[in-house]
Design an enzyme around this catalytic site. Structure first.
Site, mmCIF file in Angstrom:
data_model
loop_
_atom_site.group_PDB
_atom_site.id
_atom_site.type_symbol
_atom_site.label_atom_id
_atom_site.label_comp_id
_atom_site.label_asym_id
_atom_site.label_seq_id
_atom_site.Cartn_x
_atom_site.Cartn_y
_atom_site.Cartn_z
ATOM 1 N N GLN A 146 10.057 56.026 63.884
ATOM 2 C CA GLN A 146 8.946 56.253 63.692
ATOM 3 C C GLN A 146 8.377 57.678 63.135
ATOM 4 O O GLN A 146 7.471 57.053 62.314
ATOM 5 C CB GLN A 146 8.385 56.185 65.004
ATOM 6 C CG GLN A 146 8.452 55.225 65.770
ATOM 7 C CD GLN A 146 8.009 54.080 65.657
ATOM 8 O OE1 GLN A 146 6.924 53.812 64.913
ATOM 9 N NE2 GLN A 146 8.390 53.263 66.758
ATOM 10 N N CYS A 192 9.644 49.644 75.283
ATOM 11 C CA CYS A 192 10.800 50.094 75.392
ATOM 12 C C CYS A 192 11.128 51.796 75.897
ATOM 13 O O CYS A 192 11.809 52.322 75.079
ATOM 14 C CB CYS A 192 11.362 50.510 74.287
ATOM 15 S SG CYS A 192 11.651 48.312 74.009
HETATM 16 N N1 7TS Z 1 13.362 54.917 68.188
HETATM 17 C C1 7TS Z 1 12.441 54.893 68.658
HETATM 18 C C2 7TS Z 1 11.673 56.283 68.426
HETATM 19 C C3 7TS Z 1 11.684 53.478 68.205
HETATM 20 O O1 7TS Z 1 10.391 53.305 68.230
HETATM 21 C C4 7TS Z 1 12.650 52.491 68.350
HETATM 22 C C5 7TS Z 1 11.993 50.926 67.790
HETATM 23 C C6 7TS Z 1 14.408 52.441 68.298
HETATM 24 C C7 7TS Z 1 14.682 53.836 68.089
HETATM 25 C C8 7TS Z 1 14.562 51.232 68.035
HETATM 26 O O2 7TS Z 1 15.086 50.570 66.644
HETATM 27 P P1 7TS Z 1 15.465 49.266 66.204
HETATM 28 O O3 7TS Z 1 15.386 49.496 65.218
HETATM 29 O O4 7TS Z 1 17.252 50.052 66.861
HETATM 30 O O5 7TS Z 1 15.388 48.461 67.292
HETATM 31 N N2 7TS Z 1 10.519 51.002 68.379
HETATM 32 C C9 7TS Z 1 9.744 49.735 68.397
HETATM 33 C C10 7TS Z 1 9.176 49.619 69.524
HETATM 34 O O6 7TS Z 1 8.580 50.590 69.587
HETATM 35 N N3 7TS Z 1 8.698 48.370 69.588
HETATM 36 O O7 7TS Z 1 9.318 47.530 68.788
HETATM 37 C C11 7TS Z 1 10.291 48.641 68.549
#
Ligand code: 7TS
Length: 417
Positions: free
Chosen positions: A202, A365
């Site tokens: 983020q 999540c």
């Molecule tokens: N860490 C954080 C802080 C996140 O917000 C997310 C995804 C991930 C890890 C994982 O990222 P990915 O690209 O491997 O999926 N966050 C979110 C969310 O807040 N809504 O959908 C995905």
């Protein structure tokens, strides 16, 4: 001058309507939209120079390899890495964190070792450590959260000891928006000899992030949340640290010499990129980084601080709305989780969608964080560089309409809400 309205014109999807009204896309923490330059980079690769990388000697293969490696170099510069060898291309943040758990954790951690996390982590920075803890007897500990939504560092001395081998912490919460004091945590972690992994999923899309300033050893983030395609993520690591990892996946590309009974491995970063990589999406991610660099991350952050202040003020006028996370926009990103009294967040999300407003509803999540907040779920609006104050006005008006709908429905049913 930063002009979100002009910037929006470069994102074709933002022209579309849903349910007969203009789309107000406020789900950027889940994934961002993509500018034409990124869509063009994808088409250009497949139209002009699609070829496998690192192995061909023909022109197309050389062009594809050069473009793929140029994207890696852009990523390195964007996060202030000393060189491209520390930038490993993965599928996403989740795979980047799992890579650390498998390639470092399984090799180096033993029973009695501790990994320090926080209560505001995304599942992708919790579950890989659960798997490791179950296999190797590693103890997981967690920094708590204050009622204002900040990390509670009051007992850090007790949590962070010479048994701590890794501190893995999100730079910005995907629910509360809280920006965590990663630099301070990294200093403290290094004092006890622990390694520091930052979940930048983020933060990297929304703030200037420089790995040297942060003082972290490892940083994970995803292309798709920062204008790039899905299917590409990054694990940045200080090369000295990555050299201590075991190989992750075995196969082509990651080797030097292969015999029938053993292999030797390629240098960084290729040692951790087995098989044909996601060439097209990595190249288009490079175009996304150019787009962000062209705007300037300081300007992106400034725009989001202004928007978040505006949104917090406007939303605090809505009766019955609970907003989670820090009130100070300087200490948070453009992610606002909220609940409207008497309305389930899923119903709220569905009704907002009818009015063209895309938000996420659920546990995001982050189930342990939901428990800490004492709620099963929340709605969440999240902004990006193309979000305007007018869109926040639409969100607020739509929330008022939802309230009216529920109050009237309640009255019709002859009960108070
Ligand atoms: N860490 C954080 C802080 C996140 O917000 C997310 C995804 C991930 C890890 C994982 O990222 P990915 O690209 O491997 O999926 N966050 C979110 C969310 O807040 N809504 O959908 C995905």
């Amino acid at each position: 001058m930063f002009d979100a309205r002009a910037i929006r014109k470069q994102f074709p999807i933002l022209e579309r309507q849903v349910h007969g009204v203009p789309l107000v896309y406020l789900d950027n923490a889940a994934t961002s939209q993509k500018p034409q330059a990124v869509l063009d980079a994808l088409t250009d690769y497949y139209t002009r120079y699609n070829a496998n990388v690192h192995r061909g000697i023909h022109t197309l293969a050389e062009e594809a390899t050069a473009a793929y490696e140029a994207a890696r170099a852009r990523i390195a510069r964007f996060i202030g890495a000393a060189g491209p060898e520390g930038v490993l291309l993965t599928r996403n943040t989740t795979e980047a964190i799992n890579l650390v758990a498998y390639a470092w954790g399984r090799r180096h951690l033993r029973e009695g070792d501790e990994v320090l996390l926080t209560e505001m982590e995304h599942h992708s920075n919790l579950v890989p450590w659960h798997l490791l803890a179950a296999e190797q007897g590693v103890r997981l500990r967690h920094i708590g959260i204050t009622d204002e939504g900040y990390l509670d560092l009051s007992n850090l001395d007790e949590l962070l000891t010479e048994r701590t081998r890794l501190v893995s912490v999100t730079h910005m919460s995907n629910v509360l928006g809280t920006i965590n004091p990663v630099r301070l945590l990294a200093e403290r972690a290094h004092q006890v000899g622990a390694m520091v992994l930052v979940d930048g999923a983020q933060s990297v899309p929304h703030l200037p992030v420089d790995v040297a300033d942060l003082g972290c050893d490892l940083l994970a983030f995803s292309s798709h949340k920062m204008l790039g395609p899905t299917g590409v993520g990054v694990l940045y690591g200080r090369p000295e640290v990555l050299e201590t990892f075991s190989p992750f996946l075995g196969g082509g590309e990651m080797i030097q010499e292969v015999y029938l009974d053993h292999s030797t491995y390629a240098d960084l970063p290729h040692r951790f990129e087995a098989g044909t990589p996601n060439i097209a999406d990595a190249i288009a991610f490079g175009a996304a980084i150019d787009f962000l660099s062209g705007l300037g991350m300081e300007q992106v952050r400034e725009h989001e601080v202004a928007l978040t202040s505006y949104a917090l003020r406007a939303l605090s006028q809505v009766d019955g709305l609970t907003i989670y996370g820090p009130q100070d926009p300087q200490h948070r990103g453009g992610v606002i989780a909220f609940n409207l009294e008497g309305v389930h967040p899923h119903d709220l999300g569905t009704l907002l969608d009818q009015m063209g407003v895309a938000v996420r509803a659920g546990h995001h999540c982050a189930q342990p964080l939901m428990r800490r907040l004492g709620v099963p779920a929340t709605a969440r609006a999240s902004f990006y560089l193309y979000t305007t104050e007018e869109e926040i006005d639409v969100l607020v008006t739509s929330l008022e309409k939802v309230k009216e709908f529920f109050v009237n429905a309640g009255r019709r049913a002859g009960r108070a809400v």
